[in-house]
Scaffold this motif. Structure first.
Motif, short mmCIF file in Angstrom:
data_model
loop_
_atom_site.label_atom_id
_atom_site.label_comp_id
_atom_site.label_asym_id
_atom_site.label_seq_id
_atom_site.Cartn_x
_atom_site.Cartn_y
_atom_site.Cartn_z
N GLU A 108 -16.69 42.11 -62.76
CA GLU A 108 -15.80 43.14 -62.23
C GLU A 108 -16.57 44.37 -61.78
OE1 GLU A 108 -13.27 40.74 -65.20
OE2 GLU A 108 -15.36 41.46 -65.09
N ASP A 109 -17.70 44.64 -62.43
CA ASP A 109 -18.51 45.83 -62.11
C ASP A 109 -19.16 45.75 -60.73
OD1 ASP A 109 -17.87 46.78 -64.61
OD2 ASP A 109 -19.75 46.13 -65.53
N TYR A 110 -19.15 44.57 -60.09
CA TYR A 110 -19.79 44.42 -58.79
C TYR A 110 -18.92 44.93 -57.64
CZ TYR A 110 -23.02 41.29 -61.28
OH TYR A 110 -23.92 40.75 -62.16
N LEU A 111 -17.69 45.34 -57.92
CA LEU A 111 -16.81 45.87 -56.88
C LEU A 111 -17.48 47.06 -56.18
CD1 LEU A 111 -13.97 45.75 -55.57
CD2 LEU A 111 -13.23 47.38 -57.32
N LEU A 112 -17.43 47.04 -54.85
CA LEU A 112 -17.95 48.15 -54.02
C LEU A 112 -19.47 48.34 -54.13
CD1 LEU A 112 -15.12 50.81 -54.45
CD2 LEU A 112 -15.48 49.24 -52.54
N THR A 113 -20.19 47.25 -54.39
CA THR A 113 -21.66 47.36 -54.46
C THR A 113 -22.35 46.77 -53.23
OG1 THR A 113 -21.80 45.28 -55.70
CG2 THR A 113 -21.68 47.32 -56.99
N GLY A 114 -21.57 46.30 -52.23
CA GLY A 114 -22.18 45.73 -51.04
C GLY A 114 -21.14 45.40 -50.00
N PRO A 115 -21.59 44.98 -48.78
CA PRO A 115 -20.67 44.66 -47.70
C PRO A 115 -19.77 43.47 -48.03
CG PRO A 115 -22.91 44.92 -46.88
CD PRO A 115 -23.00 44.87 -48.36
N LEU A 116 -18.56 43.49 -47.47
CA LEU A 116 -17.60 42.40 -47.67
C LEU A 116 -17.85 41.26 -46.69
CD1 LEU A 116 -14.50 44.74 -47.90
CD2 LEU A 116 -15.46 43.46 -49.82
N GLU A 117 -17.28 40.08 -46.98
CA GLU A 117 -17.26 38.98 -46.02
C GLU A 117 -16.42 39.42 -44.81
OE1 GLU A 117 -16.92 35.73 -43.69
OE2 GLU A 117 -18.41 35.97 -45.28
N ILE A 118 -17.00 39.37 -43.63
CA ILE A 118 -16.36 39.95 -42.44
C ILE A 118 -15.07 39.25 -42.06
CG2 ILE A 118 -17.66 38.57 -40.75
CD1 ILE A 118 -16.74 42.33 -40.48
N THR A 119 -14.96 37.94 -42.33
CA THR A 119 -13.77 37.21 -41.87
C THR A 119 -12.50 37.64 -42.59
OG1 THR A 119 -14.30 35.40 -43.40
CG2 THR A 119 -15.04 35.16 -41.11
N ASN A 120 -12.62 38.15 -43.83
CA ASN A 120 -11.39 38.61 -44.51
C ASN A 120 -11.48 40.06 -44.97
OD1 ASN A 120 -13.03 38.42 -46.79
ND2 ASN A 120 -12.14 36.48 -47.47
N GLU A 121 -12.31 40.83 -44.28
CA GLU A 121 -12.51 42.24 -44.66
C GLU A 121 -11.21 43.05 -44.67
OE1 GLU A 121 -15.97 45.27 -43.47
OE2 GLU A 121 -14.47 45.03 -41.89
N PRO A 122 -10.32 42.95 -43.67
CA PRO A 122 -9.09 43.76 -43.71
C PRO A 122 -8.23 43.49 -44.94
CG PRO A 122 -9.46 42.89 -41.51
CD PRO A 122 -10.43 42.20 -42.40
N TYR A 123 -8.07 42.21 -45.29
CA TYR A 123 -7.30 41.84 -46.48
C TYR A 123 -7.97 42.39 -47.73
CZ TYR A 123 -5.14 38.80 -50.02
OH TYR A 123 -4.48 38.32 -51.13
N ALA A 124 -9.29 42.22 -47.81
CA ALA A 124 -10.02 42.68 -48.99
C ALA A 124 -9.92 44.19 -49.16
CB ALA A 124 -11.49 42.26 -48.88
N ILE A 125 -10.02 44.92 -48.06
CA ILE A 125 -9.94 46.39 -48.13
C ILE A 125 -8.56 46.82 -48.63
CG2 ILE A 125 -9.82 48.47 -46.70
CD1 ILE A 125 -12.24 47.35 -45.15
N ALA A 126 -7.52 46.13 -48.17
CA ALA A 126 -6.16 46.44 -48.65
C ALA A 126 -6.07 46.21 -50.16
CB ALA A 126 -5.14 45.60 -47.90
N LYS A 127 -6.62 45.11 -50.63
CA LYS A 127 -6.56 44.81 -52.06
C LYS A 127 -7.40 45.79 -52.89
CE LYS A 127 -3.66 41.47 -52.18
NZ LYS A 127 -2.37 41.67 -52.89
N ILE A 128 -8.55 46.20 -52.36
CA ILE A 128 -9.37 47.20 -53.05
C ILE A 128 -8.60 48.52 -53.16
CG2 ILE A 128 -11.46 48.61 -52.90
CD1 ILE A 128 -12.80 46.13 -51.54
N ALA A 129 -7.88 48.87 -52.11
CA ALA A 129 -7.07 50.09 -52.14
C ALA A 129 -6.02 50.00 -53.25
CB ALA A 129 -6.40 50.31 -50.79
N GLY A 130 -5.41 48.83 -53.43
CA GLY A 130 -4.42 48.66 -54.49
C GLY A 130 -5.02 48.84 -55.87
N ILE A 131 -6.21 48.28 -56.07
CA ILE A 131 -6.90 48.44 -57.36
C ILE A 131 -7.18 49.91 -57.64
CG2 ILE A 131 -9.06 47.99 -58.60
CD1 ILE A 131 -9.23 45.37 -56.86
N LYS A 132 -7.73 50.59 -56.62
CA LYS A 132 -8.08 52.00 -56.80
C LYS A 132 -6.84 52.89 -56.94
CE LYS A 132 -12.43 51.50 -56.99
NZ LYS A 132 -13.09 51.77 -58.30
N MET A 133 -5.73 52.48 -56.32
CA MET A 133 -4.48 53.23 -56.48
C MET A 133 -4.00 53.12 -57.93
SD MET A 133 -1.21 53.02 -53.94
CE MET A 133 0.12 54.22 -54.06
#
Length: 310
Positions: A122-147
């Motif tokens: 879990e500690d690896y979150l936001l430690t490097g670039p995302l997989e480009i093919t699903n980056e928009p979905y991943a960014i939305a989910k990261i926003a939910g976690i941080k919210m």
């Protein structure tokens, strides 16, 4: 969770949401708030805020999401980031406004960097670039976690995030244009068997490694987290075991009864090379997955035959 507590399952008709409903009902929770998309548009802020203000659920399972495989994620990028952001921000903020102190947010293992050390902590979150093919979905989910983290920090809520690995099972999506790899393979193997084909075409090289979790296991994990008293944090949910796409295809062929060969289509993308979850946090709490892969695929194939192929 108290028996009699009012529980809102957002996305209850989806694969994960319906499994959460099955799990809640199986252990005696009956006061469930369930709304279809036609009854409540989760992307409509005013409607969501009003629904939560009136109903005041004690607990919320946020399983609603726009989901799909590599092709869907890569071609509908705007839809994936907008719809997922809209639904989760409406529900999380609406829950806070309504005084709901306990919420579980469902994310995805694609939130982690593409080239993550394995297994993924879990500690690896936001430690490097995302997989480009699903980056928009991943960014939305990261926003939910941080919210969730931010509301806990500022408002004293108890919002927890669960990150399941690749899921499959009852109520899965078998559309070949936008499904995930496992249901797509089940359908393709079944149709190849029905046609009497000599080979099964599989996207990519067959070398990427993936971990798969039966959907009723993730539902069990979600209810477990809400009942455990955990108040904050991010928790990987998986089996801790991965296999290659080639091995997955071979297992599906065995279950379906397709006797042909595998042909890999190298013109199609592989996606992330490997994605194995470190499930130590859940294991330390006392939870482990129960369904083996071949058994889970067999259950999924029976569901496919009854509800899709029929």
């Amino acid at each position: 969770m108290e028996n009699g507590a009012k529980i809102f399952v957002a996305g209850h008709k989806g694969m994960v949401g319906s499994a959460i409903v099955r799990r809640l009902q199986s252990v005696g929770y009956s006061n469930l708030l369930l709304r279809s998309r036609s009854e409540l548009d989760l992307a409509n802020q005013a409607d969501v805020f009003e629904f939560l203000r009136v109903e005041k659920p004690d607990y919320i399972f946020l399983a609603a999401a726009k989901v799909g495989g590599i092709h869907a994620n890569n071609t509908a990028r705007g839809e994936f980031i907008y719809q997922n952001l809209a639904m989760e921000t409406n529900i999380i903020h609406g829950a806070y406004l309504a005084g709901t102190s306990r919420l579980l947010f469902l994310g995805s293992s694609c939130i982690y960097p593409r080239d993550c050390p394995q297994p993924i902590k879990e500690d690896y979150l936001l430690t490097g670039p995302l997989e480009i093919t699903n980056e928009p979905y991943a960014i939305a989910k990261i926003a939910g976690i941080k919210m969730c983290e931010s509301y806990n920090a500022q408002f004293g809520t108890k919002y927890v995030s669960a990150m399941p690995t690749n899921l499959y099972g009852l109520n899965d999506n078998y559309d070949l244009n936008n499904s995930h790899v496992l249901p797509a393979l089940i359908r393709k193997a079944h149709e190849a068997k029905e046609r009497g084909d000599k080979e099964l075409v599989v996207w990519g090289s067959g070398n990427p490694m993936r971990e798969f979790l039966y959907v009723d296991d993730v539902a069990d994990a979600c209810v477990f987290l809400m009942e455990s008293g955990v108040e904050t944090g991010l928790f990987n949910v998986g089996t801790g075991i991965d296999i290659t796409i080639r091995e997955l295809a071979e297992t599906v062929m065995k279950v379906v009864g397709f006797k042909g060969e595998i042909a890999f289509d190298a013109s199609k993308p592989d996606g992330t090379p490997r994605k194995l979850m470190d499930v130590g946090r859940m294991r330390d709490l006392g939870w482990v997955a129960q369904t083996g892969l071949e058994d889970g695929i067999a259950r999924s194939y029976r569901d496919f035959l009854q509800n899709v192929a029929a």
